[in-house]
Enzyme design. Structure first.
Site, PDB file in Angstrom:
ATOM      1  N   CYS A 132       1.177  -1.106  -0.166  1.00 18.55           N
ATOM      2  CA  CYS A 132       0.475   0.362  -0.157  1.00 18.55           C
ATOM      3  C   CYS A 132       0.817   1.567  -0.273  1.00 18.55           C
ATOM      4  O   CYS A 132       1.292   1.868   1.093  1.00 18.55           O
ATOM      5  CB  CYS A 132      -0.809  -0.408   1.094  1.00 18.55           C
ATOM      6  SG  CYS A 132      -1.657   1.117   1.310  1.00 18.55           S
ATOM      7  N   CYS A 135      -0.491   4.074   2.160  1.00 18.46           N
ATOM      8  CA  CYS A 135       0.037   4.472   3.801  1.00 18.46           C
ATOM      9  C   CYS A 135       1.441   3.642   4.142  1.00 18.46           C
ATOM     10  O   CYS A 135       1.990   4.555   5.269  1.00 18.46           O
ATOM     11  CB  CYS A 135      -0.590   2.523   3.790  1.00 18.46           C
ATOM     12  SG  CYS A 135      -1.835   2.291   3.576  1.00 18.46           S
ATOM     13  N   ASP A 136       2.475   3.780   2.645  1.00 16.14           N
ATOM     14  CA  ASP A 136       3.642   3.877   3.492  1.00 16.14           C
ATOM     15  C   ASP A 136       4.760   4.564   2.477  1.00 16.14           C
ATOM     16  O   ASP A 136       5.804   4.359   3.099  1.00 16.14           O
ATOM     17  CB  ASP A 136       3.754   1.737   3.755  1.00 16.14           C
ATOM     18  CG  ASP A 136       3.327   0.864   4.184  1.00 16.14           C
ATOM     19  OD1 ASP A 136       2.905   2.080   5.463  1.00 16.14           O
ATOM     20  OD2 ASP A 136       3.384  -0.246   3.868  1.00 16.14           O
TER      21      ASP A 136
END
Ligand code: NAP
Length: 324
Positions: A132, A135-136
């Site tokens: 992701c 997200c990261d």
């Protein structure tokens, strides 16, 4: 008989549980083999509103669960083996053979990111392996990143990751990309993206601090190559978790549940879907939570509206739905 059974305990299911429990619906939540869903496989969540310093994914999920339990939601662990939606009340068979009977069902079983299944991959999730970018990506400022995949997601994630990374390389197993022309063109126009085509990933290489490289097989030469990198984003697609439904609910062509636009209603009245299992597009914790809230409100209205009906009536209200 339950008023509502919620299947799945990611942010969608847990938000639905909070809302239904607060509405005195006493929901039962069935927790599957991956309690908490994809958020439990990420580390810090920095984009969920209300946590200015960020929060760890597992902690966010644990908090949501505690909040649902505080209002009376009950939890059960186990696979749902079978669901019978042909008659109301609906019947669910859970692991061990027990049958549960309910007036309504909320499906929030999410989607699972596909992994390559190569050595070193699973061991380094959260240590350089991610599925992701939203997200990261932020954790890879100024670092080298590899994105694996040749579809629209790979193009989109690679493009997004160039905001943070010093270099993004797309590794794809064929010479030809699967992505749409417009997405390919955008990625190709981005000078920070380099291409490693016709190369099949065979091993993730890591040390005690995390990922350091990706070993690939060059399909043109038959030789192995080591590509140095700080992180590998695997973007080879997601699989919505719907197998247990045995085809009873309408899906789109890639398996995501269809809901009526602007609602969480599936084609079977009394069965609702929220979160990633019905969302191939946004796939964020906050959008999942939002749709979980919608599902709870839709579900509550449905159960109240059918309070005077005979719950064992045969279903003849199945209708076609379109995806949003
Ligand atoms: P996808 O279209 O199924 O592409 C998956 C890619 O991963 C393919 O290139 C595939 O290679 C590769 N792959 C699959 N398994 C692999 C393996 N074991 N090892 C190495 N490579 C592997 O998935 P997606 O990109 O996630 O897209 C899913 C759907 O969402 C699509 O319909 C897409 O159009 C849509 N989407 C749209 C947008 C947008 O329009 N903004 C953004 C993201 C996604 P092969 O090509 O060789 O099969």
């Amino acid at each position: 008989m339950y008023n509502a059974i919620i299947v799945g305990t990611g942010p969608a299911g847990l938000t639905a549980a909070i809302y239904l429990a607060r509405a005195n619906m006493e929901p039962l939540v069935i927790e599957g083999p991956e309690p908490g869903g994809q958020l439990t496989t990420t580390t810090e969540v920095e984009n969920f509103p209300g946590f200015p310093e960020g929060i760890m994914g597992p902690e966010l999920i644990a908090n949501m669960r505690t909040q649902a339990e505080r209002f009376g939601a009950k939890f059960r662990t186990g696979w749902v083996n079978k669901v019978d939606m042909s008659n109301r009340p609906f019947k669910l068979e859970i692991e061990g053979g027990e049958e549960l009977v309910t007036k309504s069902i909320i499906i929030s079983t999410g989607a699972s990111a596909k992994y390559l299944g190569i050595p070193g991959e699973k061991d380094n999730i959260g240590r350089g392996i991610s599925t992701c970018a939203t997200c990261d990506g932020f954790f890879f400022r100024g670092k080298k990143i590899i994105v694996v995949g040749g579809g629209d997601s790979a193009m989109e994630e690679a493009h997004f990751l160039t905001k943070f990374a010093s270099e993004v390389r797309i590794v794809h197993r064929r010479d030809e990309l699967r992505a749409s022309k417009i997405m390919q063109d955008r990625a190709r126009a981005n000078s920070k993206i380099a291409w490693e085509l016709n190369k099949t990933p065979i091993e993730v290489v890591a040390n005690e601090r995390g990922v350091t490289g990706l070993k690939v097989l060059n399909n043109a030469t038959g030789e192995e190559e080591l590509l140095e990198t700080d992180g590998v984003f695997i973007t080879i697609g997601h699989t919505p978790n719907t197998t247990f439904l045995d085809g009873q609910l309408q899906t789109n062509e890639i398996g995501y549940l269809l809901v009526k636009p602007g609602t969480t209603e599936t084609n079977i009245p009394g069965v609702f879907a929220c979160g990633d299992v019905q969302d191939p597009t946004y796939r964020q914790a906050i959008t999942a939570a939002g749709s979980g809230c919608m599902a709870a409100l839709d579900c509550e209205k449905f159960v109240e509206g059918h309070a005077v009906h005979d719950w064992s009536q045969s279903l003849n209200e199945t209708e076609s739905v379109q995806h949003v």
